[in-house]
Design a protein around this motif. Structure first.
Motif, PDB file in Angstrom:
ATOM      1  N   ARG A  50     -26.658 -11.623   7.838  1.00 37.90           N
ATOM      2  CA  ARG A  50     -25.753 -10.463   7.955  1.00 37.90           C
ATOM      3  C   ARG A  50     -26.372  -9.408   8.864  1.00 37.90           C
ATOM      4  N   LEU A  51     -27.656  -9.180   8.699  1.00 38.85           N
ATOM      5  CA  LEU A  51     -28.344  -8.185   9.516  1.00 38.85           C
ATOM      6  C   LEU A  51     -28.397  -8.619  10.984  1.00 38.85           C
ATOM      7  N   VAL A  52     -28.590  -9.889  11.231  1.00 38.20           N
ATOM      8  CA  VAL A  52     -28.589 -10.405  12.598  1.00 38.20           C
ATOM      9  C   VAL A  52     -27.253 -10.082  13.269  1.00 38.20           C
ATOM     10  N   ASP A  53     -26.157 -10.266  12.553  1.00 39.68           N
ATOM     11  CA  ASP A  53     -24.840  -9.949  13.120  1.00 39.68           C
ATOM     12  C   ASP A  53     -24.749  -8.475  13.486  1.00 39.68           C
ATOM     13  N   LEU A  54     -25.231  -7.616  12.614  1.00 40.27           N
ATOM     14  CA  LEU A  54     -25.209  -6.178  12.868  1.00 40.27           C
ATOM     15  C   LEU A  54     -26.062  -5.823  14.088  1.00 40.27           C
ATOM     16  N   ILE A  55     -27.239  -6.404  14.178  1.00 42.35           N
ATOM     17  CA  ILE A  55     -28.145  -6.114  15.291  1.00 42.35           C
ATOM     18  C   ILE A  55     -27.577  -6.652  16.607  1.00 42.35           C
ATOM     19  N   LYS A  56     -27.014  -7.848  16.578  1.00 37.21           N
ATOM     20  CA  LYS A  56     -26.421  -8.413  17.793  1.00 37.21           C
ATOM     21  C   LYS A  56     -25.262  -7.544  18.291  1.00 37.21           C
ATOM     22  N   GLN A  57     -24.487  -7.022  17.369  1.00 31.09           N
ATOM     23  CA  GLN A  57     -23.394  -6.129  17.748  1.00 31.09           C
ATOM     24  C   GLN A  57     -23.943  -4.867  18.409  1.00 31.09           C
ATOM     25  N   SER A  58     -24.998  -4.313  17.841  1.00 27.31           N
ATOM     26  CA  SER A  58     -25.640  -3.131  18.403  1.00 27.31           C
ATOM     27  C   SER A  58     -26.145  -3.409  19.815  1.00 27.31           C
ATOM     28  N   ILE A  59     -26.763  -4.553  20.008  1.00 24.95           N
ATOM     29  CA  ILE A  59     -27.287  -4.928  21.325  1.00 24.95           C
ATOM     30  C   ILE A  59     -26.142  -5.128  22.317  1.00 24.95           C
ATOM     31  N   SER A  60     -25.110  -5.850  21.905  1.00 23.44           N
ATOM     32  CA  SER A  60     -24.008  -6.139  22.830  1.00 23.44           C
ATOM     33  C   SER A  60     -23.261  -4.873  23.241  1.00 23.44           C
ATOM     34  N   GLN A  61     -23.221  -3.875  22.354  1.00 23.36           N
ATOM     35  CA  GLN A  61     -22.564  -2.609  22.670  1.00 23.36           C
ATOM     36  C   GLN A  61     -23.522  -1.613  23.322  1.00 23.36           C
ATOM     37  N   ASN A  62     -24.770  -2.029  23.460  1.00 22.77           N
ATOM     38  CA  ASN A  62     -25.827  -1.189  24.021  1.00 22.77           C
ATOM     39  C   ASN A  62     -25.931   0.159  23.305  1.00 22.77           C
ATOM     40  N   ARG A  63     -25.822   0.089  21.975  1.00 21.46           N
ATOM     41  CA  ARG A  63     -25.950   1.285  21.136  1.00 21.46           C
ATOM     42  C   ARG A  63     -26.941   1.006  20.011  1.00 21.46           C
ATOM     43  N   PRO A  64     -28.079   1.675  20.027  1.00 15.03           N
ATOM     44  CA  PRO A  64     -29.016   1.480  18.906  1.00 15.03           C
ATOM     45  C   PRO A  64     -28.393   1.982  17.610  1.00 15.03           C
ATOM     46  N   VAL A  65     -28.809   1.394  16.504  1.00 12.67           N
ATOM     47  CA  VAL A  65     -28.301   1.829  15.205  1.00 12.67           C
ATOM     48  C   VAL A  65     -28.839   3.230  14.904  1.00 12.67           C
ATOM     49  N   PRO A  66     -28.102   4.006  14.095  1.00 15.47           N
ATOM     50  CA  PRO A  66     -28.606   5.333  13.737  1.00 15.47           C
ATOM     51  C   PRO A  66     -29.949   5.230  13.011  1.00 15.47           C
ATOM     52  N   LYS A  67     -30.844   6.126  13.364  1.00 12.59           N
ATOM     53  CA  LYS A  67     -32.183   6.142  12.764  1.00 12.59           C
ATOM     54  C   LYS A  67     -32.524   7.600  12.467  1.00 12.59           C
ATOM     55  N   PRO A  68     -32.820   7.923  11.209  1.00 12.41           N
ATOM     56  CA  PRO A  68     -33.172   9.312  10.891  1.00 12.41           C
ATOM     57  C   PRO A  68     -34.359   9.787  11.730  1.00 12.41           C
ATOM     58  N   ASP A  69     -34.340  11.046  12.096  1.00 15.38           N
ATOM     59  CA  ASP A  69     -35.413  11.616  12.931  1.00 15.38           C
ATOM     60  C   ASP A  69     -36.791  11.413  12.317  1.00 15.38           C
ATOM     61  N   ASP A  70     -36.872  11.495  10.993  1.00 19.86           N
ATOM     62  CA  ASP A  70     -38.175  11.402  10.332  1.00 19.86           C
ATOM     63  C   ASP A  70     -38.492   9.983   9.843  1.00 19.86           C
ATOM     64  N   TYR A  71     -37.730   9.000  10.282  1.00 20.89           N
ATOM     65  CA  TYR A  71     -37.905   7.625   9.798  1.00 20.89           C
ATOM     66  C   TYR A  71     -39.339   7.129   9.980  1.00 20.89           C
ATOM     67  N   ASP A  72     -39.903   7.349  11.148  1.00 15.51           N
ATOM     68  CA  ASP A  72     -41.249   6.829  11.440  1.00 15.51           C
ATOM     69  C   ASP A  72     -42.340   7.569  10.667  1.00 15.51           C
ATOM     70  N   ASP A  73     -42.030   8.733  10.126  1.00 12.55           N
ATOM     71  CA  ASP A  73     -43.002   9.507   9.356  1.00 12.55           C
ATOM     72  C   ASP A  73     -42.946   9.189   7.862  1.00 12.55           C
ATOM     73  N   ARG A  74     -41.931   8.494   7.438  1.00  8.94           N
ATOM     74  CA  ARG A  74     -41.758   8.187   6.014  1.00  8.94           C
ATOM     75  C   ARG A  74     -42.741   7.120   5.559  1.00  8.94           C
ATOM     76  N   VAL A  75     -43.053   7.144   4.279  1.00  9.06           N
ATOM     77  CA  VAL A  75     -43.912   6.132   3.680  1.00  9.06           C
ATOM     78  C   VAL A  75     -43.033   5.260   2.799  1.00  9.06           C
ATOM     79  N   TYR A  76     -43.026   3.964   3.082  1.00  9.25           N
ATOM     80  CA  TYR A  76     -42.187   3.048   2.316  1.00  9.25           C
ATOM     81  C   TYR A  76     -43.036   2.161   1.455  1.00  9.25           C
TER      82      TYR A  76
END
Length: 76
Positions: A50-76
């Motif tokens: 399912r995620l592959v389909d979502l990512i392929k759609q993002s690539i084909s539309q040349n639009r990255p998926v939304p990513k919160p500004d602080d995503y890279d600073d978060r601890v998961y």
């Protein structure tokens, strides 16, 4: 720690690499775990597809998926 079902890396890795190459940034995987989870795994094979389909759609539309500004600073 994420729990991956066996076989998910073969499904996900090529499209994650393509996403990074297209947009120059890693895909925000943790934000999309709701797409990939099942009762046993954080990332199941079915969810990975399912995620592959979502990512392929993002690539084909040349639009990255939304990513919160602080995503890279978060601890998961």
């Amino acid at each position: 720690m994420l729990h991956f079902e066996i076989g998910t890396s073969e499904v996900l890795n090529p499209v994650l690499d393509a996403y990074t190459e297209q947009f120059g940034d890693d895909f925000p995987l943790y934000k999309y775990l709701n797409v990939t989870q099942n009762d046993e795994y954080d990332i199941s094979v079915t969810g990975a597809k399912r995620l592959v389909d979502l990512i392929k759609q993002s690539i084909s539309q040349n639009r990255p998926v939304p990513k919160p500004d602080d995503y890279d600073d978060r601890v998961y």
